[in-house]
Design an enzyme around this catalytic site. Structure first.
Site, short mmCIF file in Angstrom:
data_model
loop_
_atom_site.label_atom_id
_atom_site.label_comp_id
_atom_site.label_asym_id
_atom_site.label_seq_id
_atom_site.Cartn_x
_atom_site.Cartn_y
_atom_site.Cartn_z
CG ASP A 1 5.92 -2.12 5.20
OD1 ASP A 1 4.80 -1.76 5.28
OD2 ASP A 1 6.04 -2.64 4.20
CD GLU B 1 2.37 -6.83 1.05
OE1 GLU B 1 2.06 -6.15 -0.39
OE2 GLU B 1 2.16 -6.72 2.35
#
Ligand code: FRU
Length: 540
Positions: A67, A249
């Site tokens: 990420d 998320e």
């Protein structure tokens, strides 16, 4: 076919320093081939020149990345932190890697910003500049950069308990070069939740207070704070809204103006894994209202930021100039992220994309398309004002830069099929089906696909009801191991990884209806990692 040779001249840029020859031939079945011959293939192990290495997307110099984290603009510099494991090309104890950019195109690799400590691995999170020094961790003259992230504690996990995740804070007094963890960590503790992570901190311009959104399994939670250290829980959203095929998320929450109106709406991004429309990980969004405590929406349908397989955990910049909302996603999918056939490094980020909101019918649509700065590395090589393609005939472009290119044009809102291929019969097929109102991507024969069972399993088909115009705008960007497709300025975007055995050298355009292609441009995109570019690497 109605093409005249004189209108098919390639425009070559002499800076390429390569001999390029073009020719055109028409075959018995009416296929027209337009060829440019120049060989360009990367097959070395020099860093940033390896097979499949993106040439104008950010990827770490080496090892594993996931990420994007801590996206923040400060004093002329865009910071990109990211989930990083410096010892292997698979996921492991998480650090925050760091890169900076002046233009969001060229990147400078920096030293690792955050290392795991006794409280845990450093999972995803965000960063702000505490310009009024509300935290007291810097001074008014030298405000601190503040990162808020998730600690994931392996000792607690090994002990079989669930409360592994809490939120920590670190600050930097030298514009992000070095970081100090806050002594009072964690700043938001956790008694029992298994999934409790990925804080996005931002300044709320309406309530004039710091806000933070994080996710707790199947919903988002909102907090507020005067000093970035003490946080009060305000409310939550989502238990009964949106997609729930997997755990929530990487939330993000921001306000956007609706194009051509005075209305402003709040947009909530939520990544989920699994449960995306084409399998594995994906990012959904909600458009609604947020008062600093709770988020409300009338939205009934499930909306996705990107309909391809490889745009996950994307979040936006805090404090970007001109109030722009710039998004970067991780160009992978947890289904096969650990198996992709690259050496030395694994995975890249999407191009930075500008987000905007358009009302189409009764529907708010979050559009995303590459930032304008991309133009600075685009080298136009071929352009054509009008190409008419008769039903069931095709035009084939032979072009050696397809793996590092942009193809853009307008086409009638009619059926269209684009095929990228090479001499070893790899093919990547894109189809817009007007009657069915679908767009599909077939990477089942695009190159290496067998490294993981799901990667090349099926054709990815998406319904496209928001393509309501008479001509459609196509923008297609390839960078060795990725393709990004933007329809109508990002009303739909599709991001997918590909691993062709050899670079694609042919693009065929065809339709089973008479078609018109207008303003076609085929352009090379410059590498940002070549020695004369401003991208730099700094060894840790
Ligand atoms: C999303 C994610 C986050 C987590 C991080 C760990 O891809 O699972 O929820 O913080 O990756 O690396």
């Amino acid at each position: 076919m109605q093409l005249k040779i004189s209108r098919l001249l390639f425009i070559f840029n002499i800076s390429l320093l390569a001999t390029v020859v073009s020719c055109k031939k028409t075959e018995a079945d009416g296929t027209i081939t337009i060829a440019s011959k120049e060989i360009n293939s990367f097959d070395s192990i020099t860093i940033y020149k390896e097979s499949f290495r993106p040439q104008f997307h950010f990827s770490p110099e080496k090892k594993w990345m996931n990420d994007p984290n801590g996206l923040v603009f400060y004093k002329g510099t865009y910071h990109l932190f990211y989930q990083y494991f410096p010892s292997d090309i698979v996921w492991g104890p998480m650090h925050w890697g760091h890169a900076t950019s002046k233009d969001l195109i060229h990147w400078e690799n920096k030293k690792i910003a955050l290392y795991p400590d006794k409280l845990g691995y450093i999972f995803s999170g965000s960063a702000v500049v505490d310009i009024n020094n509300t935290s007291g961790l810097g001074t008014i003259e030298n405000p601190p950069m503040i990162a808020i992230f998730t600690y994931h504690n392996m000792e607690i996990e090994k002990a079989g308990k669930t409360n592994t995740q809490s939120q920590g804070l670190a600050y930097s007094l030298d514009e992000g070069q070095t970081w100090t963890k806050y002594k009072g960590n964690p700043i938001i503790g956790n008694n029992s939740l298994k999934d409790f992570r990925d804080p996005k901190v931002f300044w709320n311009p309406e309530t004039k207070i710091w806000n933070l959104a994080l996710v707790a399994g199947d919903h988002a939670r909102f907090y507020s704070s005067k000093n970035l250290i003490n946080w009060n829980y305000m409310g939550q959203f989502g238990k009964n809204s949106g997609a729930h095929g997997g755990v929530w998320e990487c939330p993000d929450l921001f306000k956007l103006k609706v194009e051509n109106s005075t209305v402003e709406k709040w947009v909530l991004l939520i990544s989920i894994n699994p449960g995306a429309p084409n399998g594995g990980s994906g990012t959904q969004y909600f458009v609604g209202d947020y008062d600093g405590k709770s988020f409300k929406t009338n939205q009934k349908d499930i909306k996705w930021v990107d309909y391809g397989t490889d745009n996950y955990a994307g979040v936006t910049y805090n404090d970007a100039p001109n109030n722009e909302r710039i998004f970067i996603g991780w160009m992978s999918n947890w289904l096969y992220a650990r198996n992709t056939p690259t050496k030395n490094w694994r995975s890249a980020m999407t191009l930075p994309r500008k987000l905007s909101l358009e009302k189409i019918g009764d529907n708010y649509v979050l559009k995303n398309s590459p930032i304008q700065q991309l133009k600075t590395i685009i080298i136009p090589e071929y352009s054509e004002e009008l190409l008419t393609i008769q039903a069931n005939k095709k035009i084939v472009f032979e072009y050696n830069h397809l793996n590092q290119s942009q193809i853009d044009f307008k086409a009638l809102a009619k059926n269209l099929k684009l095929t990228f291929s090479n001499e070893v019969n790899d093919s990547l097929v894109l189809i817009y089906d007007h009657k069915m109102n679908t767009f599909s991507i077939d990477r089942t024969h695009s190159g290496l696909v067998n490294f993981e069972a799901n990667f090349g399993k099926s054709i990815h088909k998406t319904e496209t009801p928001n393509l309501t115009t008479e001509t459609l705008n196509y923008q297609i960007i390839l960078d060795w191991s990725s393709i990004e497709i933007f329809l109508n300025g990002g009303v739909y975007s599709f991001t997918e990884q590909i691993f062709p055995n050899k670079p694609y050298t042919k693009l065929s355009i065809q339709s089973d209806e008479d078609q018109e292609i207008k303003n076609l441009n085929i352009s090379k995109i410059k590498s940002i990692w070549e020695t004369n570019s401003t991208s730099k690497t700094t060894k840790n």
